[in-house]
Design a protein around this motif. Sequence first.
Motif, short mmCIF file in Angstrom:
data_model
loop_
_atom_site.label_atom_id
_atom_site.label_comp_id
_atom_site.label_asym_id
_atom_site.label_seq_id
_atom_site.Cartn_x
_atom_site.Cartn_y
_atom_site.Cartn_z
N GLY A 77 0.82 -1.21 0.00
CA GLY A 77 0.00 0.00 0.00
C GLY A 77 0.85 1.26 0.00
O GLY A 77 0.58 2.21 -0.75
N MET A 78 1.89 1.26 0.81
CA MET A 78 2.78 2.43 0.85
C MET A 78 3.52 2.59 -0.46
O MET A 78 3.65 3.72 -0.98
CB MET A 78 3.79 2.30 2.00
N GLY A 85 2.34 9.04 -6.82
CA GLY A 85 2.49 10.45 -6.52
C GLY A 85 1.93 10.90 -5.19
O GLY A 85 1.93 12.10 -4.89
N ASP A 86 1.43 10.00 -4.39
CA ASP A 86 0.92 10.36 -3.07
C ASP A 86 2.07 10.32 -2.07
O ASP A 86 3.20 9.97 -2.40
CB ASP A 86 -0.20 9.40 -2.65
N THR A 87 1.79 10.67 -0.84
CA THR A 87 2.84 10.70 0.18
C THR A 87 2.76 9.47 1.08
O THR A 87 1.75 8.79 1.15
CB THR A 87 2.70 11.95 1.06
N ALA A 88 3.87 9.23 1.75
CA ALA A 88 3.94 8.18 2.77
C ALA A 88 4.89 8.69 3.85
O ALA A 88 6.01 8.21 4.00
CB ALA A 88 4.42 6.87 2.17
N PHE A 92 2.39 8.61 9.12
CA PHE A 92 1.34 7.83 8.45
C PHE A 92 1.74 6.36 8.36
O PHE A 92 0.91 5.47 8.58
CB PHE A 92 1.06 8.39 7.05
N ILE A 93 2.99 6.09 8.05
CA ILE A 93 3.47 4.70 7.97
C ILE A 93 3.30 4.02 9.32
O ILE A 93 2.83 2.87 9.40
CB ILE A 93 4.93 4.64 7.49
N ILE A 94 3.67 4.72 10.40
CA ILE A 94 3.56 4.13 11.74
C ILE A 94 2.10 3.86 12.09
O ILE A 94 1.76 2.76 12.54
CB ILE A 94 4.23 5.06 12.78
#
Length: 133
Positions: A77-78, A85-88, A92-94
């Motif tokens: 997903g990440m 082009g989205d952020t991670a 957010f990952i945590i």
Amino acid sequence: MRYLPALVLDAVLVLVFAAIGRASHNEDPLGFLLTAWPFLVALVVGHALAALVPARPRRPWSLGWGVIVWIVTVTGGMLLRVATGDTAETPFIIVATLVLGAFLLGWRLITLLVRRFRPPTDARPAESDAGEH
């Protein structure tokens, strides 16, 4: 076909994760599919990979299956988010790792505990006293 209920439940939980996340940031919760789609794609891949693991028995409600699905869902997903082009960002990952872990492993742990501590069922038919006099 026995894998479908677990896949559907996991997908619903990924959708819940995305809706809660968007709502917690005062974003339009109806846009949760924009947040969820990379994780849903990765979830399907995770289930496919878990089904290929030669462990026996293959049970989609087992914790082993769930760990594979969880790791692939978060990682895939990440990667899909970043690739499109989205952020991670690290927070957010945590959060995604912890929440999806709780969701995807939590129901499996509950299932394991219910199965382990369920009273044994008696397979023998109940004996009837009818006709014995």
